[in-house]
Design a protein around this motif. Sequence first.
Motif, PDB file in Angstrom:
ATOM      1  N   ASP A   1      42.331  23.498 -21.648  1.00 21.53           N
ATOM      2  CA  ASP A   1      43.427  23.120 -22.536  1.00 21.53           C
ATOM      3  C   ASP A   1      43.801  21.638 -22.369  1.00 21.53           C
ATOM      4  O   ASP A   1      43.637  21.037 -21.301  1.00 21.53           O
ATOM      5  CB  ASP A   1      44.660  23.983 -22.278  1.00 21.53           C
ATOM      6  N   LEU A   2      44.330  21.069 -23.455  1.00 16.79           N
ATOM      7  CA  LEU A   2      44.800  19.684 -23.485  1.00 16.79           C
ATOM      8  C   LEU A   2      46.316  19.705 -23.612  1.00 16.79           C
ATOM      9  O   LEU A   2      46.863  20.456 -24.426  1.00 16.79           O
ATOM     10  CB  LEU A   2      44.180  18.960 -24.695  1.00 16.79           C
ATOM     11  N   PHE A   3      47.005  18.903 -22.800  1.00 20.63           N
ATOM     12  CA  PHE A   3      48.466  18.863 -22.824  1.00 20.63           C
ATOM     13  C   PHE A   3      48.927  17.442 -23.147  1.00 20.63           C
ATOM     14  O   PHE A   3      48.487  16.470 -22.512  1.00 20.63           O
ATOM     15  CB  PHE A   3      49.053  19.301 -21.480  1.00 20.63           C
TER      16      PHE A   3
ATOM     17  N   THR B   1      61.719  17.835 -20.829  1.00 21.16           N
ATOM     18  CA  THR B   1      60.255  17.689 -20.893  1.00 21.16           C
ATOM     19  C   THR B   1      59.721  18.628 -21.968  1.00 21.16           C
ATOM     20  O   THR B   1      60.057  19.821 -21.968  1.00 21.16           O
ATOM     21  CB  THR B   1      59.600  18.032 -19.557  1.00 21.16           C
ATOM     22  N   VAL B   2      58.940  18.043 -22.876  1.00 23.54           N
ATOM     23  CA  VAL B   2      58.321  18.843 -23.944  1.00 23.54           C
ATOM     24  C   VAL B   2      56.803  18.754 -23.767  1.00 23.54           C
ATOM     25  O   VAL B   2      56.242  17.659 -23.739  1.00 23.54           O
ATOM     26  CB  VAL B   2      58.740  18.342 -25.335  1.00 23.54           C
ATOM     27  N   ARG B   3      56.152  19.910 -23.645  1.00 22.37           N
ATOM     28  CA  ARG B   3      54.685  19.955 -23.469  1.00 22.37           C
ATOM     29  C   ARG B   3      54.061  20.571 -24.713  1.00 22.37           C
ATOM     30  O   ARG B   3      54.415  21.666 -25.148  1.00 22.37           O
ATOM     31  CB  ARG B   3      54.302  20.793 -22.247  1.00 22.37           C
ATOM     32  N   ILE B   4      53.113  19.815 -25.264  1.00 23.00           N
ATOM     33  CA  ILE B   4      52.353  20.311 -26.413  1.00 23.00           C
ATOM     34  C   ILE B   4      51.011  20.832 -25.878  1.00 23.00           C
ATOM     35  O   ILE B   4      50.205  20.053 -25.349  1.00 23.00           O
ATOM     36  CB  ILE B   4      52.125  19.205 -27.447  1.00 23.00           C
ATOM     37  N   GLN B   5      50.805  22.144 -26.003  1.00 20.96           N
ATOM     38  CA  GLN B   5      49.571  22.769 -25.499  1.00 20.96           C
ATOM     39  C   GLN B   5      48.576  22.933 -26.639  1.00 20.96           C
ATOM     40  O   GLN B   5      48.866  23.551 -27.644  1.00 20.96           O
ATOM     41  CB  GLN B   5      49.867  24.126 -24.868  1.00 20.96           C
ATOM     42  N   LEU B   6      47.392  22.315 -26.455  1.00 22.65           N
ATOM     43  CA  LEU B   6      46.330  22.388 -27.453  1.00 22.65           C
ATOM     44  C   LEU B   6      45.041  22.860 -26.784  1.00 22.65           C
ATOM     45  O   LEU B   6      44.876  22.729 -25.577  1.00 22.65           O
ATOM     46  CB  LEU B   6      46.080  21.012 -28.087  1.00 22.65           C
ATOM     47  N   ALA B   7      44.138  23.373 -27.583  1.00 17.73           N
ATOM     48  CA  ALA B   7      42.804  23.675 -27.069  1.00 17.73           C
ATOM     49  C   ALA B   7      41.993  22.389 -27.033  1.00 17.73           C
ATOM     50  O   ALA B   7      42.281  21.427 -27.750  1.00 17.73           O
ATOM     51  CB  ALA B   7      42.116  24.712 -27.945  1.00 17.73           C
ATOM     52  N   SER B   8      40.976  22.357 -26.169  1.00 19.68           N
ATOM     53  CA  SER B   8      40.172  21.134 -26.047  1.00 19.68           C
ATOM     54  C   SER B   8      39.314  20.888 -27.281  1.00 19.68           C
ATOM     55  O   SER B   8      38.767  19.801 -27.462  1.00 19.68           O
ATOM     56  CB  SER B   8      39.278  21.217 -24.806  1.00 19.68           C
ATOM     57  N   SER B   9      39.198  21.936 -28.126  1.00 14.43           N
ATOM     58  CA  SER B   9      38.454  21.768 -29.377  1.00 14.43           C
ATOM     59  C   SER B   9      39.089  22.638 -30.444  1.00 14.43           C
ATOM     60  O   SER B   9      39.660  23.689 -30.154  1.00 14.43           O
ATOM     61  CB  SER B   9      36.987  22.155 -29.203  1.00 14.43           C
ATOM     62  N   LEU B  10      39.015  22.180 -31.686  1.00 14.92           N
ATOM     63  CA  LEU B  10      39.602  22.919 -32.799  1.00 14.92           C
ATOM     64  C   LEU B  10      38.763  24.142 -33.130  1.00 14.92           C
ATOM     65  O   LEU B  10      37.547  24.132 -32.970  1.00 14.92           O
ATOM     66  CB  LEU B  10      39.682  22.015 -34.038  1.00 14.92           C
ATOM     67  N   ARG B  11      39.408  25.205 -33.597  1.00 11.54           N
ATOM     68  CA  ARG B  11      38.705  26.431 -33.967  1.00 11.54           C
ATOM     69  C   ARG B  11      38.070  26.271 -35.345  1.00 11.54           C
ATOM     70  O   ARG B  11      38.574  25.596 -36.200  1.00 11.54           O
ATOM     71  CB  ARG B  11      39.667  27.626 -33.971  1.00 11.54           C
TER      72      ARG B  11
ATOM     73  N   ALA C   1      38.996   9.922 -20.520  1.00 13.46           N
ATOM     74  CA  ALA C   1      38.105  11.018 -20.902  1.00 13.46           C
ATOM     75  C   ALA C   1      38.631  11.795 -22.100  1.00 13.46           C
ATOM     76  O   ALA C   1      37.899  12.555 -22.740  1.00 13.46           O
ATOM     77  CB  ALA C   1      37.911  11.976 -19.721  1.00 13.46           C
ATOM     78  N   LEU C   2      39.924  11.554 -22.440  1.00  8.63           N
ATOM     79  CA  LEU C   2      40.548  12.331 -23.516  1.00  8.63           C
ATOM     80  C   LEU C   2      40.700  11.530 -24.797  1.00  8.63           C
ATOM     81  O   LEU C   2      41.197  12.071 -25.798  1.00  8.63           O
ATOM     82  CB  LEU C   2      41.928  12.827 -23.068  1.00  8.63           C
ATOM     83  N   ARG C   3      40.284  10.328 -24.831  1.00  8.42           N
ATOM     84  CA  ARG C   3      40.554   9.431 -25.961  1.00  8.42           C
ATOM     85  C   ARG C   3      40.000   9.953 -27.285  1.00  8.42           C
ATOM     86  O   ARG C   3      40.650   9.885 -28.320  1.00  8.42           O
ATOM     87  CB  ARG C   3      39.977   8.039 -25.687  1.00  8.42           C
ATOM     88  N   ASP C   4      38.799  10.467 -27.252  1.00  9.10           N
ATOM     89  CA  ASP C   4      38.116  10.796 -28.508  1.00  9.10           C
ATOM     90  C   ASP C   4      38.246  12.274 -28.928  1.00  9.10           C
ATOM     91  O   ASP C   4      37.578  12.719 -29.872  1.00  9.10           O
ATOM     92  CB  ASP C   4      36.630  10.454 -28.381  1.00  9.10           C
ATOM     93  N   ILE C   5      39.061  13.044 -28.251  1.00 11.84           N
ATOM     94  CA  ILE C   5      39.259  14.441 -28.630  1.00 11.84           C
ATOM     95  C   ILE C   5      40.072  14.501 -29.920  1.00 11.84           C
ATOM     96  O   ILE C   5      41.118  13.869 -30.047  1.00 11.84           O
ATOM     97  CB  ILE C   5      39.971  15.223 -27.520  1.00 11.84           C
ATOM     98  N   GLU C   6      39.586  15.277 -30.880  1.00  8.37           N
ATOM     99  CA  GLU C   6      40.274  15.401 -32.172  1.00  8.37           C
ATOM    100  C   GLU C   6      41.424  16.395 -32.065  1.00  8.37           C
ATOM    101  O   GLU C   6      41.275  17.484 -31.502  1.00  8.37           O
ATOM    102  CB  GLU C   6      39.301  15.864 -33.261  1.00  8.37           C
ATOM    103  N   ILE C   7      42.548  15.979 -32.643  1.00  6.92           N
ATOM    104  CA  ILE C   7      43.741  16.834 -32.669  1.00  6.92           C
ATOM    105  C   ILE C   7      44.411  16.669 -34.023  1.00  6.92           C
ATOM    106  O   ILE C   7      44.114  15.708 -34.765  1.00  6.92           O
ATOM    107  CB  ILE C   7      44.715  16.454 -31.533  1.00  6.92           C
TER     108      ILE C   7
END
Length: 577
Positions: free
Chosen positions: A506-508, A567-577, A464-470
């Motif tokens: 959020d996306l991690f 453990t390193v966690r990268i916290q992103l929003a599910s969509s860019l601002r 479900a996360l494959r196509d999210i832009e980051i």
Amino acid sequence: MKNRANTYKKLRVQIAFHYILASGLTLLLMAGILYASISSILLSESAKSTKSSVNQSGMYLDLYIDRLNAVSSLLAENPQLVSYLSDSVRAHAVKNDLLKTIDTTLASDEFIKSIIIVSKDGQILSNESGLTMSKSTNMMQETWYRAAIMNGGQAFLTSARMQDFTMDKDTWVISISREITDESGGNRGVLLIDLDYEVIEDYLANLDLGKDGFSFILNENQEVVYHEDPSYFQNDDKKHQLQAIVDDQAGYDSKENTLTYTHSLKNADWLLVSVSSQDSLLAIKQQLFEIFVWVGIALLLVAATSVYVFAGRITAPFQKLEQAMQDIETGLKEIPIDAKGCYEAQSLTRHFNTMTHKIDKLMAEIKEKEKHLRTSEISALHSQINPHFLYNTLDTIVWMAEFGDHEKVIDLTKALASFFRLSLSGGSELTTVEKELEHVERYLFIQKERYGDKLQYDIHLDDALRDIEIPKLIVQPIVENALYHGIRGLSTQGVIDIYATSEGEDLFLTVHDNGDGFNVEDINGREDKKTTKLGGVGIRNVDERIKLYYGEEYGVHVYSSETKGTTVRIQLASSLR
């Protein structure tokens, strides 16, 4: 408490408060003036009414006494009576004629109780029998007789008739005395006309003196001639009270709420005093006060309602401005100008709208500048990442070439080419989660060729996360740091696990290694160790790029402890601002 204080400071409340206060004070002042004026008028009218009533009653008494004086004069100057008293031998027929005259006079006035004629030698001619007055053959020796002669025809309460004074007013009389003289002026006797005491009450009955009012009569000797309460005739303290009322003179006593007026009778040495209890005036004042109170309350309610509407019209534009200022974070909005509003509110609204236009323009310019600035910063960060990674990768290829492992060099070179192709992403700054993890997989493949069985990795991706832009190139520097600072120093096989998950909005992207780990608290505040343990430029650049894209609440979070890996966690929003 703070909210209540702020409520009091509101313009609408301030306007309403001062308007109602001013209205209340104005109403209070007007009501006070009107109340005082009307009370004064009512008091003046009451005084006039009392004065008129007392004067009228006094005039009636004067007329009656004048009539009695005339009657006494006719009797005392009757030639037949003078002749009868002058003769030493008095004819019985003349006596009968005189008694008939007395009876006729008694019939003419119901208040005349008796007529007594006393000769100088003590002989009595009267309609009454059994008289007990003191007498002698020489009446000049009797005190009351001499007093009657001295007072002439003036009205007074005779001591002779008060010898048997009781509290029964039915037995009281008022006497008119008159000296009977012959032609030469010599005394021949005294005429006494006894009047029923109730005659005074009858003439004063029409006086309206209120509930607690009263009237009384004093003679020139300060003796009580009349009072409705018989105790005032014998009680000295009460007599002094009556005299004090006379001494205080006529006027209004606000403390006792009484109005005193005096009237001197012309035909007697009497002073008629009336003390009027102003019950009606007090009732009218009370009613007037209640009317003013209710009218005042009604006017204040009208004032409060009108000021509520009026103040609302004044403050409404300011409230709109306040709301617009509070909503400024969600966007600047132009406020429509109320054509019915006051000039100040219209002017302030115009200035606010002008300000919002200027701010909009400035914000647009700032956004454009920030966009160029962010692009420049991201490009600079890319330039820091790519040479760094390229240096490490080429070092690995050189190492393999030195050992003559050409097939691995070819595979590694192909992997490097694929890695850079994914890095470039057609010149875009963004990529998808799937391509970012594929890019990391190319990197780990290259490193796997170098480290062999010492390195094991696994990548977990939710479909479900494959196509999210980051932003691109944010996972590889983390993996590189895990390899060089976590896995490389192990004597056993190192394992790197990569996860792409979501939590809420959020996306991690999580990178975990089983390396030596470190105590995070030990390196806080020490830049040398912090730079070494957290991968120097790589992780810091990733954190700065994420914050540029998503905001300060997003970025890289490191969790580690000694012997338990990192453990390193990268916290992103599910969509860019």
